[in-house]
Design a protein around this motif. Sequence first.
Motif, PDB file in Angstrom:
ATOM      1  N   SER A   5       0.827  -1.211   0.000  1.00 22.33           N
ATOM      2  CA  SER A   5       0.000   0.000   0.000  1.00 22.33           C
ATOM      3  C   SER A   5       0.858   1.256   0.000  1.00 22.33           C
ATOM      4  O   SER A   5       0.573   2.224  -0.710  1.00 22.33           O
ATOM      5  CB  SER A   5      -0.955   0.007   1.192  1.00 22.33           C
ATOM      6  OG  SER A   5      -0.245   0.104   2.413  1.00 22.33           O
ATOM      7  N   GLN A   6       1.955   1.246   0.773  1.00 24.50           N
ATOM      8  CA  GLN A   6       2.839   2.413   0.814  1.00 24.50           C
ATOM      9  C   GLN A   6       3.529   2.627  -0.527  1.00 24.50           C
ATOM     10  O   GLN A   6       3.668   3.761  -0.980  1.00 24.50           O
ATOM     11  CB  GLN A   6       3.882   2.251   1.919  1.00 24.50           C
ATOM     12  CG  GLN A   6       3.309   2.122   3.304  1.00 24.50           C
ATOM     13  CD  GLN A   6       2.587   3.376   3.754  1.00 24.50           C
ATOM     14  OE1 GLN A   6       3.210   4.363   4.075  1.00 24.50           O
ATOM     15  NE2 GLN A   6       1.283   3.327   3.764  1.00 24.50           N
ATOM     16  N   SER A   7       3.945   1.552  -1.168  1.00 22.09           N
ATOM     17  CA  SER A   7       4.598   1.664  -2.478  1.00 22.09           C
ATOM     18  C   SER A   7       3.632   2.204  -3.527  1.00 22.09           C
ATOM     19  O   SER A   7       4.006   3.063  -4.337  1.00 22.09           O
ATOM     20  CB  SER A   7       5.158   0.312  -2.921  1.00 22.09           C
ATOM     21  OG  SER A   7       6.140  -0.117  -2.005  1.00 22.09           O
ATOM     22  N   LEU A   8       2.406   1.716  -3.510  1.00 18.61           N
ATOM     23  CA  LEU A   8       1.403   2.245  -4.449  1.00 18.61           C
ATOM     24  C   LEU A   8       1.110   3.723  -4.173  1.00 18.61           C
ATOM     25  O   LEU A   8       0.931   4.511  -5.103  1.00 18.61           O
ATOM     26  CB  LEU A   8       0.118   1.426  -4.374  1.00 18.61           C
ATOM     27  CG  LEU A   8       0.204   0.004  -4.926  1.00 18.61           C
ATOM     28  CD1 LEU A   8      -1.086  -0.765  -4.626  1.00 18.61           C
ATOM     29  CD2 LEU A   8       0.469   0.032  -6.428  1.00 18.61           C
ATOM     30  N   ALA A   9       1.104   4.107  -2.902  1.00 22.72           N
ATOM     31  CA  ALA A   9       0.882   5.514  -2.549  1.00 22.72           C
ATOM     32  C   ALA A   9       2.033   6.380  -3.067  1.00 22.72           C
ATOM     33  O   ALA A   9       1.804   7.498  -3.551  1.00 22.72           O
ATOM     34  CB  ALA A   9       0.733   5.664  -1.042  1.00 22.72           C
TER      35      ALA A   9
END
Length: 159
Positions: free
Chosen positions: A29-33
């Motif tokens: 999720s952090q990488s996609l953000a």
Amino acid sequence: ITTFIVFSLTLYVPSIRNKLGSKATILGSQSLAIICLLGLSLTEFFSMYHYTILIAIMCFILRQPLMNIAMPITSDITMKYVGFRHRELMSAITAAIWSGSWFFSTNIFKILRKHEVPYAYIFFITAMMYILSVAWYFYLISAYERKTAEEAELKKIKK
């Protein structure tokens, strides 16, 4: 819209974590953000195209929910990592860091804009800081997994 998405995703965080695991949920999720933030940054360079505003809006709407989805999981892992005795202290430290980060980021943003640094570069700087935090989460999760594996092994040996 983003608040509704954050609220909706927060309700599903436990089931997402159960399916993917803490590491994949947080880091994914952090990488996609971060990708959304980089996409938002790049739209400044392509602002002459009409469709760019749609990409910017989409990146803006998706970034915040993706960034916030990890918060319950990271809090849970952090509290488990520090142990029951240190939870209050850790909670206080986390709250202080959270409040302080808003103060410092606002002042840094003001200074950068005063020097006419384009928004894209400010977002790039922010993305680099997020990348460092994702690396730190990876380390924290790996350390927690090692710690719990060692504790489980010790329990087996004692039996």
